[in-house]
Write a protein that holds these residues in place. Structure first.
Motif, mmCIF file in Angstrom:
data_model
loop_
_atom_site.group_PDB
_atom_site.id
_atom_site.type_symbol
_atom_site.label_atom_id
_atom_site.label_comp_id
_atom_site.label_asym_id
_atom_site.label_seq_id
_atom_site.Cartn_x
_atom_site.Cartn_y
_atom_site.Cartn_z
ATOM 1 N N TRP A 211 -2.790 -0.530 36.947
ATOM 2 C CA TRP A 211 -2.053 0.725 36.770
ATOM 3 C C TRP A 211 -1.829 1.434 38.106
ATOM 4 N N LYS A 212 -2.858 1.520 38.935
ATOM 5 C CA LYS A 212 -2.699 2.265 40.196
ATOM 6 C C LYS A 212 -1.852 1.495 41.206
ATOM 7 N N ASN B 152 1.801 6.652 42.433
ATOM 8 C CA ASN B 152 1.817 8.119 42.357
ATOM 9 C C ASN B 152 0.932 8.644 41.242
ATOM 10 N N THR B 153 0.192 7.779 40.586
ATOM 11 C CA THR B 153 -0.577 8.198 39.418
ATOM 12 C C THR B 153 -1.684 9.187 39.783
ATOM 13 N N LEU C 228 9.002 10.546 37.373
ATOM 14 C CA LEU C 228 8.340 10.223 38.632
ATOM 15 C C LEU C 228 6.835 10.428 38.560
ATOM 16 N N PHE C 229 6.337 10.855 37.408
ATOM 17 C CA PHE C 229 4.921 11.200 37.285
ATOM 18 C C PHE C 229 4.199 10.197 36.387
ATOM 19 N N ALA C 230 2.948 9.938 36.719
ATOM 20 C CA ALA C 230 2.130 9.025 35.929
ATOM 21 C C ALA C 230 0.702 9.550 35.897
#
Length: 396
Positions: free
Chosen positions: A383-384, A389-390, A286-288
């Motif tokens: 990417w964002k 959630n990045t 869930l993390f970036a």
């Protein structure tokens, strides 16, 4: 009443052709909002709008052409011609798969016969011991190339507007599937499967509209680097060659690799954290996290962690080939610094020397290798958008 019916009908016929394409191609304002469901609805049911429009104009057209004054007659004819021209343009000129075609002569050669410059960026994959490299300036035009690597079917994709390369297993529910480029959503390429007509996002391999919405294609690990760096690792690799039929189209992407290409869609922002700035992205569960390319180029090595996973982000001497590895080795969490020569790096705990392939070549950990973590070079806006959630790695 005939005039009203004709104007409403002809406006509907012209407007629906434009709207169907507007929402899935990079026209001004079309990619900013969440309109994918509307776009999919228009695409799937456009035949109903066409029938309605034709029914509305049928009798007025007959009346204008047979019983009206020449001014009205020729006005009606011009509007009908404009509709036909619009329908042709938006069905045979402006659709994505009418602008970007698959290679007709797919040739992959070994290094001794290769014609692609070793300075070019490639997307490389290894399956069952077989390595293949796909130059970005080639797949960037085609958007997808189907191939077989190590006996397995692969779908190599690239979106130049997002600077995103992904490789997928082209299977849906255990069945091999064919895909066509249908347009884009939030500037990211979309593919349509031939069986259910669902739309799939290139950046994630997820179906975002249609009967299969929510399903995801299985991603195949890939790496982006220069062809020279790739061949140093895999000298027996096959390399995709340019299809001579698309020489002009490939020429349009010259300069894309190093960010010198002009244009608001594919050009690079030299400043950090702008829409078209380059980042290296990592997603774990869930993390970036995103790493600014300018900072990576300055530091060459970044020790960090994402979701509790210690990782190492490095940029090779060519300042184009990047890697992300897990910093844990034999239960030790290592920290690394680049050597003065910039040709190698070493861990601070044992002073073991490591090469740019992530392999220790001297010291306590000799012949050990760091475990790669899937990572991507991408435009920051992409990417964002697809990793809301990045977090950003900011200068210390």
């Amino acid at each position: 009443m005939k005039y009203v019916l004709f104007l409403v009908g002809i406006s509907l016929l012209i407007g629906i052709e434009i709207a169907r394409v507007y929402f899935i191609m990079p026209f001004p304002g079309s990619q900013e909002e969440n309109t994918i469901e509307l776009a999919y609805f228009l695409d799937q049911y456009i035949f109903l709008f066409r029938i309605a429009g034709i029914l509305l104009i049928a009798y007025p057209t007959y009346f204008f052409l047979t019983k009206s004054k020449s001014t009205i007659k020729w006005t009606a004819i011009m509007l009908l011609v404009f509709w036909v021209m619009t329908a042709y343009a938006f069905n045979f000129k402006f659709l994505a798969d009418k602008m970007f075609y698959q290679p007709e002569n797919k040739i992959l050669l070994t290094a001794d016969k290769n014609k692609v410059s070793v300075k070019k960026l490639v997307l490389g994959i290894v399956i069952n011991g077989q390595a293949k490299a796909y130059p970005i300036e080639i797949i960037g035009y085609h958007h997808q190339v189907r191939d077989t690597v190590g006996g397995e079917q692969v779908m190599v994709t690239y979106c130049t507007v997002c600077r995103s390369g992904r490789v997928f297993k082209p299977e849906v529910d255990g069945q091999l599937e064919n895909f066509r480029l249908v347009g884009m959503d939030h500037f990211n390429a979309m593919f349509e499967d031939s069986r259910t007509k669902s739309w799939w996002r290139q950046a994630s391999g997820e179906a975002i509209a249609g009967p299969l919405k929510g399903k995801k294609l299985a991603e195949i690990p890939s790496e982006q680097m220069t062809l020279a760096a790739w061949l140093e690792r895999y000298p027996e690799s096959f390399i995709l060659q340019p299809d001579v039929k698309f020489t002009d189209q490939y020429t349009d992407l010259v300069g894309y690799d190093d960010g010198t290409i002009e244009g608001s869609l594919e050009g690079r922002d030299s400043l950090s954290w702008q829409k078209k700035s380059w980042v290296v992205g990592v997603s774990l569960g869930l993390f970036a996290k995103a790493y600014d390319w300018n900072e990576l180029k300055e530091k060459r090595i970044i020790n960090d962690d994402v979701a509790g996973t210690p990782l190492l982000v490095v940029l090779e001497n060519d300042t184009a080939s990047f890697h992300v590895w897990n910093r844990i080795l034999n239960s030790d969490t290592l920290n690394f610094i680049v050597s003065d020569s910039l040709k190698t790096f070493f861990d601070t705990k044992t002073k073991s020397v490591w090469n740019w392939q992530g392999t220790c070549i001297e010291g306590q950990f000799k012949n050990s290798s760091l475990t790669p973590i899937q990572s991507y070079q991408e435009f920051w806006h992409s990417w964002k958008t697809f990793h809301p959630n990045t977090t950003q790695y900011l200068k210390e």
